[in-house]
Design a protein around this motif. Structure first.
Motif, PDB file in Angstrom:
ATOM      1  N   LYS A 190       0.841  -1.211   0.000  1.00  0.00           N
ATOM      2  CA  LYS A 190       0.000   0.000   0.000  1.00  0.00           C
ATOM      3  C   LYS A 190       0.872   1.256   0.000  1.00  0.00           C
ATOM      4  N   ASP A 191       1.880   1.292   0.880  1.00  0.00           N
ATOM      5  CA  ASP A 191       2.778   2.453   0.933  1.00  0.00           C
ATOM      6  C   ASP A 191       3.574   2.601  -0.356  1.00  0.00           C
ATOM      7  N   GLU A 217       1.256   4.106  -2.974  1.00  0.00           N
ATOM      8  CA  GLU A 217       0.960   5.514  -2.712  1.00  0.00           C
ATOM      9  C   GLU A 217       2.171   6.412  -2.946  1.00  0.00           C
ATOM     10  N   THR A 219      -5.000   9.081  -6.375  1.00  0.00           N
ATOM     11  CA  THR A 219      -6.213   8.386  -5.948  1.00  0.00           C
ATOM     12  C   THR A 219      -7.318   8.542  -6.993  1.00  0.00           C
ATOM     13  N   SER A 222      -6.046   2.731  -2.935  1.00  0.00           N
ATOM     14  CA  SER A 222      -4.724   2.125  -2.757  1.00  0.00           C
ATOM     15  C   SER A 222      -4.775   0.967  -1.769  1.00  0.00           C
ATOM     16  N   GLU A 223      -5.647   1.057  -0.772  1.00  0.00           N
ATOM     17  CA  GLU A 223      -5.753  -0.024   0.216  1.00  0.00           C
ATOM     18  C   GLU A 223      -6.378  -1.279  -0.389  1.00  0.00           C
ATOM     19  N   THR A 224      -7.469  -1.122  -1.136  1.00  0.00           N
ATOM     20  CA  THR A 224      -8.100  -2.293  -1.749  1.00  0.00           C
ATOM     21  C   THR A 224      -7.217  -2.884  -2.837  1.00  0.00           C
ATOM     22  N   ALA A 281      -3.922  -2.880  -2.850  1.00  0.00           N
ATOM     23  CA  ALA A 281      -2.861  -3.626  -2.175  1.00  0.00           C
ATOM     24  C   ALA A 281      -3.379  -4.971  -1.662  1.00  0.00           C
ATOM     25  N   LYS A 282      -4.574  -4.985  -1.076  1.00  0.00           N
ATOM     26  CA  LYS A 282      -5.135  -6.239  -0.567  1.00  0.00           C
ATOM     27  C   LYS A 282      -5.412  -7.223  -1.695  1.00  0.00           C
TER      28      LYS A 282
END
Length: 168
Positions: free
Chosen positions: A78-79, A82, A95, A105-107, A109-110
């Motif tokens: 995630k980092d 970003e 974004t 970015s969180e979804t 990365a997951k």
């Protein structure tokens, strides 16, 4: 009497590996340089994120004397997206750009960690990340020794996350 055992197959998600090129291109053989090109590791301090399947692991084992690699976690991915994600034209990955693909970015990365999506599925996103040299330098052994001998090269497992954070 031959005993047959029933294989128990557990369906677990393949591991996500981060590969970082540590050494430059002077004196590298043509076979290794070609493999680096196929991995999109054209220059020093470039990082790729790949699924640990047999094809990629064979390529990584071939370039282990010039790169370091290990399993990466979702927070680091995630980092990395970003801070160092880029799109075509060398513009920063925003974004708004990810929202066009119905992602954050969180979804993203997951989904990468769970192997539901690949980086190339986001159209226009570069498949490698440009990093800076690590803050505090490499390990004490330098860039010509393996990680097991306190150097910087080869397999380092989950310790790759610490190195990536120092290079972002």
């Amino acid at each position: 009497m031959v005993e047959t055992r029933k294989k128990t197959e557990t369906k677990e998600a393949p591991k996500l590996m981060a590969v970082i090129r540590i050494r430059g291109g002077v004196g590298v053989t043509e076979k290794i340089e070609t493999t680096m090109e196929l991995l999109r590791l054209r220059r020093k301090h470039r990082c790729i994120i790949v699924i640990a399947n047999d094809n990629y692991m064979g390529m990584i084992s071939k370039v282990k004397d010039y790169c370091t690699f290990g399993e990466v976690d979702a927070a680091t991915v995630k980092d990395l997206i970003e801070k160092r994600g880029r799109v075509v034209g060398d513009n920063k990955l925003t974004t708004e750009y990810l929202k066009q693909h119905k992602l954050t970015s969180e979804t993203f990365a997951k989904k990468l960690v769970n192997s539901e999506i690949k980086i190339k599925d986001v159209e226009g996103m570069k498949q490698f990340f440009k990093l800076s040299p690590p803050k505090g330098g490499y390990e004490r052994g330098g860039i010509k020794k393996p990680y097991s001998m306190h150097g910087a090269l080869g397999y380092r497992g989950p310790e790759i996350n610490k190195l990536l954070r120092r290079m972002m």
